[in-house]
Scaffold this motif. Structure first.
Motif, PDB file in Angstrom:
ATOM      1  N   LEU A  10      29.707  43.310  35.760  1.00  0.00           N
ATOM      2  CA  LEU A  10      30.063  41.873  34.882  1.00  0.00           C
ATOM      3  C   LEU A  10      29.983  40.583  35.918  1.00  0.00           C
ATOM      4  N   TRP A  11      30.409  40.673  37.058  1.00  0.00           N
ATOM      5  CA  TRP A  11      30.051  39.731  37.902  1.00  0.00           C
ATOM      6  C   TRP A  11      30.330  40.068  39.363  1.00  0.00           C
ATOM      7  N   THR A  12      29.741  39.238  40.267  1.00  0.00           N
ATOM      8  CA  THR A  12      29.827  39.889  41.599  1.00  0.00           C
ATOM      9  C   THR A  12      30.751  38.860  42.373  1.00  0.00           C
ATOM     10  N   GLU A  13      32.199  39.245  42.207  1.00  0.00           N
ATOM     11  CA  GLU A  13      33.439  38.495  42.704  1.00  0.00           C
ATOM     12  C   GLU A  13      34.339  39.625  43.237  1.00  0.00           C
ATOM     13  N   LEU A  62      32.476  49.940  33.956  1.00  0.00           N
ATOM     14  CA  LEU A  62      32.486  48.359  34.232  1.00  0.00           C
ATOM     15  C   LEU A  62      33.066  48.292  35.680  1.00  0.00           C
ATOM     16  N   ILE A  63      32.322  47.351  36.364  1.00  0.00           N
ATOM     17  CA  ILE A  63      32.752  47.082  37.932  1.00  0.00           C
ATOM     18  C   ILE A  63      32.212  45.292  37.980  1.00  0.00           C
ATOM     19  N   GLY A  64      32.937  44.962  38.573  1.00  0.00           N
ATOM     20  CA  GLY A  64      32.717  43.488  38.933  1.00  0.00           C
ATOM     21  C   GLY A  64      33.723  42.647  40.071  1.00  0.00           C
ATOM     22  N   GLY A  65      34.348  43.470  40.682  1.00  0.00           N
ATOM     23  CA  GLY A  65      35.258  43.041  41.677  1.00  0.00           C
ATOM     24  C   GLY A  65      36.530  43.370  41.600  1.00  0.00           C
ATOM     25  N   GLU A  66      37.429  42.674  41.388  1.00  0.00           N
ATOM     26  CA  GLU A  66      38.984  42.888  40.868  1.00  0.00           C
ATOM     27  C   GLU A  66      39.407  42.278  39.424  1.00  0.00           C
ATOM     28  N   PHE A  67      39.270  43.095  38.438  1.00  0.00           N
ATOM     29  CA  PHE A  67      39.379  42.415  37.259  1.00  0.00           C
ATOM     30  C   PHE A  67      40.887  42.364  37.015  1.00  0.00           C
TER      31      PHE A  67
END
Length: 148
Positions: A10-13, A62-67
């Motif tokens: 979802l995002w790279t954070e 889903l992956i994206g860092g730390e939801f």
């Protein structure tokens, strides 16, 4: 059910800075409008994929860092994330996917958003012996926890 699965970043954070992860070197803040757009794009892709009654997948992830550690930082982002995950739970309930994977580390902060998501799964999915919500974590102590 076949063995196909889908994974969406979802995002790279991420603020962990793990040595084994590309985000340790390329971590970037994702502005809220981009987070919302990405989640809505994934909702559209998933909805189009499962239009036909015959389509089934093993899992969606889903992956994206730390939801669950501050990235659901506004009511609108949190609402959209829960709308997206509810879409996954509905696919589980309709037997379109068997599992929903959510990747995170859970290394810092409060996990209230995660607990709320687990409650949503419990309220949505009835056959928990056949279907699962996986919170996938990694605790690689060589690449994590010793970052300067």
């Amino acid at each position: 059910m076949n063995d196909k699965s889908m994974m969406f970043e979802l995002w790279t954070e991420c603020g962990n800075g793990c040595t084994f992860c590309y985000l340790g070197q390329k971590n970037q803040h994702t502005d809220d409008s981009k987070k919302l757009k990405n989640m809505r794009d994934v909702q559209d892709i998933v909805a189009k994929t499962f239009v036909e009654d015959l389509e089934q997948y093993k899992a969606i992830g889903l992956i994206g860092g730390e939801f669950f550690q501050g990235q659901l930082n506004t009511p609108e982002i949190k609402s959209e994330f829960f709308k997206l995950t509810k879409q996954m739970f509905d696919l589980i309930e309709k037997d379109k996917i068997r599992d929903f994977w959510c990747y995170c580390t859970l290394t810092i902060g409060d996990q209230e958003d995660l607990y709320e998501l687990i409650d949503l799964f419990d309220k949505t999915v009835t056959d928990k012996e056949k279907h699962h919500f996986w919170v996938l974590v990694s605790y690689d102590t060589w690449g994590r926890f010793n970052v300067p």
